[in-house]
Motif scaffolding. Structure first.
Motif, short mmCIF file in Angstrom:
data_model
loop_
_atom_site.label_atom_id
_atom_site.label_comp_id
_atom_site.label_asym_id
_atom_site.label_seq_id
_atom_site.Cartn_x
_atom_site.Cartn_y
_atom_site.Cartn_z
N SER A 10 0.73 -1.36 0.17
CA SER A 10 0.27 0.02 -0.01
C SER A 10 0.83 1.13 0.11
O SER A 10 0.78 2.30 -0.78
N ILE A 11 1.87 1.16 0.88
CA ILE A 11 2.70 2.36 0.79
C ILE A 11 3.49 2.79 -0.44
O ILE A 11 3.34 3.76 -1.00
N GLN A 12 4.14 1.69 -1.17
CA GLN A 12 4.57 1.69 -2.38
C GLN A 12 3.69 2.21 -3.40
O GLN A 12 4.13 2.92 -4.29
N GLU A 13 2.34 1.72 -3.33
CA GLU A 13 1.63 2.17 -4.44
C GLU A 13 1.28 3.58 -4.42
O GLU A 13 1.17 4.28 -5.37
N ALA A 14 0.76 4.04 -3.10
CA ALA A 14 0.56 5.22 -2.80
C ALA A 14 1.54 6.03 -3.26
O ALA A 14 1.26 7.24 -3.79
N LYS A 15 2.94 5.76 -2.95
CA LYS A 15 4.05 6.62 -3.20
C LYS A 15 4.31 6.79 -4.65
O LYS A 15 4.62 7.99 -4.99
N LYS A 16 3.86 5.57 -5.32
CA LYS A 16 4.16 5.69 -6.67
C LYS A 16 2.97 6.94 -7.40
O LYS A 16 3.38 7.87 -8.25
N TYR A 17 2.03 7.03 -7.11
CA TYR A 17 1.07 8.01 -7.50
C TYR A 17 1.25 9.24 -6.76
O TYR A 17 1.08 10.18 -7.60
N ILE A 18 1.95 9.55 -5.75
CA ILE A 18 2.32 10.77 -5.42
C ILE A 18 3.42 11.39 -6.28
O ILE A 18 3.35 12.33 -6.81
N GLU A 19 4.41 10.31 -6.57
CA GLU A 19 5.51 10.95 -7.38
C GLU A 19 5.07 11.26 -8.83
O GLU A 19 5.68 12.18 -9.46
N LYS A 20 4.13 10.47 -9.64
CA LYS A 20 3.89 10.77 -10.84
C LYS A 20 2.62 11.63 -10.99
O LYS A 20 2.24 12.09 -12.07
N SER A 21 1.93 12.03 -9.84
CA SER A 21 0.72 13.03 -10.00
C SER A 21 1.05 14.46 -9.77
O SER A 21 2.20 14.96 -9.05
N GLU A 22 0.29 15.52 -10.35
CA GLU A 22 0.32 16.90 -10.16
C GLU A 22 -0.80 17.50 -9.20
O GLU A 22 -0.41 18.22 -8.39
N ARG A 23 -2.09 17.09 -9.36
CA ARG A 23 -3.10 17.67 -8.85
C ARG A 23 -3.83 16.73 -7.73
O ARG A 23 -4.14 15.53 -7.86
N PHE A 24 -3.55 17.33 -6.57
CA PHE A 24 -4.06 16.53 -5.27
C PHE A 24 -5.02 16.95 -4.53
O PHE A 24 -5.04 18.19 -4.28
N LEU A 25 -6.06 16.13 -4.21
CA LEU A 25 -7.01 16.59 -3.26
C LEU A 25 -6.90 15.78 -2.11
O LEU A 25 -7.09 14.59 -2.17
N ALA A 117 -15.78 10.79 -9.32
CA ALA A 117 -14.41 11.25 -9.87
C ALA A 117 -13.33 10.21 -10.23
O ALA A 117 -13.52 8.95 -9.79
N LYS A 118 -12.64 10.64 -11.45
CA LYS A 118 -11.74 9.51 -11.89
C LYS A 118 -10.31 9.54 -11.13
O LYS A 118 -9.43 8.34 -11.65
N GLY A 119 -10.05 10.19 -10.39
CA GLY A 119 -8.67 10.27 -9.83
C GLY A 119 -8.33 9.01 -8.85
O GLY A 119 -9.43 8.22 -8.54
N LYS A 120 -7.10 8.72 -8.76
CA LYS A 120 -6.86 7.65 -7.88
C LYS A 120 -7.33 7.89 -6.35
O LYS A 120 -6.67 9.01 -5.90
N LYS A 121 -7.83 7.07 -6.00
CA LYS A 121 -8.26 7.29 -4.44
C LYS A 121 -7.61 6.56 -3.33
O LYS A 121 -7.27 5.15 -3.67
N ILE A 122 -7.07 7.19 -2.41
CA ILE A 122 -6.20 6.55 -1.51
C ILE A 122 -6.86 6.88 0.06
O ILE A 122 -6.89 8.12 0.44
N MET A 123 -7.38 5.68 0.60
CA MET A 123 -7.72 5.73 1.96
C MET A 123 -6.87 5.64 2.75
O MET A 123 -5.96 4.77 2.99
#
Ligand code: 5GP
Ligand code: MN
Length: 344
Positions: A10-25, A117-123
């Motif tokens: 979970s940590i690694q997957e979330a980290k990957k999304y953080i690294e490659k994304s721009e807009r965060f909500l 919403a289409k964005g990747k959701k991380i709980m």
């Protein structure tokens, strides 16, 4: 060194999304409490420090004024007030962090936008039974606050150094408020390891306590006196106490959001009381809060009778009807539920 509680994948997957994304909500639950605020703003400051500039915190409804000092609080978008803008942000985000809630309905009127919403959701959350609407779900009810999970999440990504003083202040606030200033759910030794690290980041924990717990209005203290003297009903045989407040009474004491925070805990200081309830008439529904010491499962009670949920020792829910009907429903439920006669 902290125990590795969150799953590595979970940590690694979330980290990957953080690294490659721009807009965060960053989205949290209705009527945000200190942990909702602390986890959201703590994560915001971390992401900013990491180099992500396009990060917005959205809350469904307004938060108490005693959280306005928190770094970043003034930039929070309240969905109820700026609905169109908030929904645009939710729609356009690459990544949506869902903090301190376990199911979409906890974000109230923002739930449709969240689900669409289409964005990747991380709980990142600590409530039981997370609903499966997120790409990554980090849900650990044994951790006493979502803010603590944010700290653990950042550390596990190897980015402890990016926790600045502002993030540390927010994280501490959430850890403090979700444990009643470390008076319940607070026996895990690692909580104090984390606090020690936060102090090294420069926080003034005593000042944070004062800013949250010692900034009430005169009328709020008078309201507290009123509920204790006139509005508290004790059911000694059930080891239970109940406080109720109507709209009329709230208006009489110039109620503003947050003024009744902590009222539900007050009767727990009576010797022998193991369950307390606070029932408040809000403009759109009747709100119930429950607290227990020991084994009484407040969450099961709230789920079964009050469309709610929460934790074993702290839960809440809603009732659609009049205040007297809510009280009658509570008394009836108490007689019916009373699991294992633990509170008789
Ligand atoms: P409070 O009594 O402070 O409003 O809420 C205590 C806890 O109960 C919250 O942290 C939250 O987990 C839960 N809770 C409160 N109200 C609701 C509700 O309406 N629905 C659900 N599912 N949980 C609630
Ligand atoms: Mn929480």
């Amino acid at each position: 060194m902290l125990t590795k509680i969150i799953r590595e994948e979970s940590i690694q997957e979330a980290k990957k999304y953080i690294e490659k994304s721009e807009r965060f909500l960053i989205l949290t639950h209705v009527a945000p409490d200190g942990d909702a605020m602390g986890s959201s703003l703590g994560l915001l400051h971390f992401l900013n420090e990491y180099g992500k500039d396009n990060v917005t915190v959205v809350v469904p409804s307004s938060y108490p004024s005693f959280y306005r000092w928190m770094p970043g609080a003034k930039e929070i978008i309240v969905h109820e007030k700026y609905t169109a803008y908030a929904e645009e942000l939710i729609r356009d985000a690459d990544v949506i962090f869902c903090l301190d809630f376990n199911e979409p309905r906890r974000v109230g009127k923002a739930s449709a936008a969240l689900l669409a919403a289409k964005g990747k959701k991380i709980m990142i959350d600590h409530h039981l039974d997370p609903a499966g609407f997120c790409r990554v779900t980090m849900s650990y009810p044994e951790i006493s606050s979502t803010s603590e999970m944010i700290f653990r999440f950042i550390c596990r990504m190897g980015l402890f150094d990016l926790i600045n003083k502002q993030a540390a202040e927010c994280i501490y606030t959430g850890m403090m408020t979700d444990t009643g200033a470390f008076t319940y759910n607070s026996n895990h030794p690692e909580i104090y390891t984390i606090i020690s690290e936060l102090i090294k980041k420069g926080i003034d924990k005593d000042l944070i306590y004062r800013r949250v717990y010692q900034v009430y209005s005169e009328s709020r203290l008078q309201l507290m006196g009123y509920v204790l003297y006139e509005k508290m009903k004790v059911y000694p045989e059930l080891k239970t106490a109940l406080i109720t407040l109507s709209q009329e009474e709230l208006k009489r004491f110039h109620y503003t959001t947050g003024d009744t925070e902590g009222f539900v805990n007050l009767p727990l200081s009576i010797d022998g009381i193991e369950l307390t309830a606070f029932i408040r008439e809000d403009p759109d529904c009747v709100k119930i809060s429950l607290r227990s010491v020991g084994d009484f499962p407040c969450n099961e009670f709230a789920i079964k009778y009050f469309n709610g949920g929460g934790h074993k020792n702290a839960s809440g829910g809603e009732f659609y009807g009049s205040l007297p009907d809510a009280v009658a429903a509570f008394e009836k439920a108490l007689q019916a539920f009373n699991p294992g006669k633990r509170i008789v």
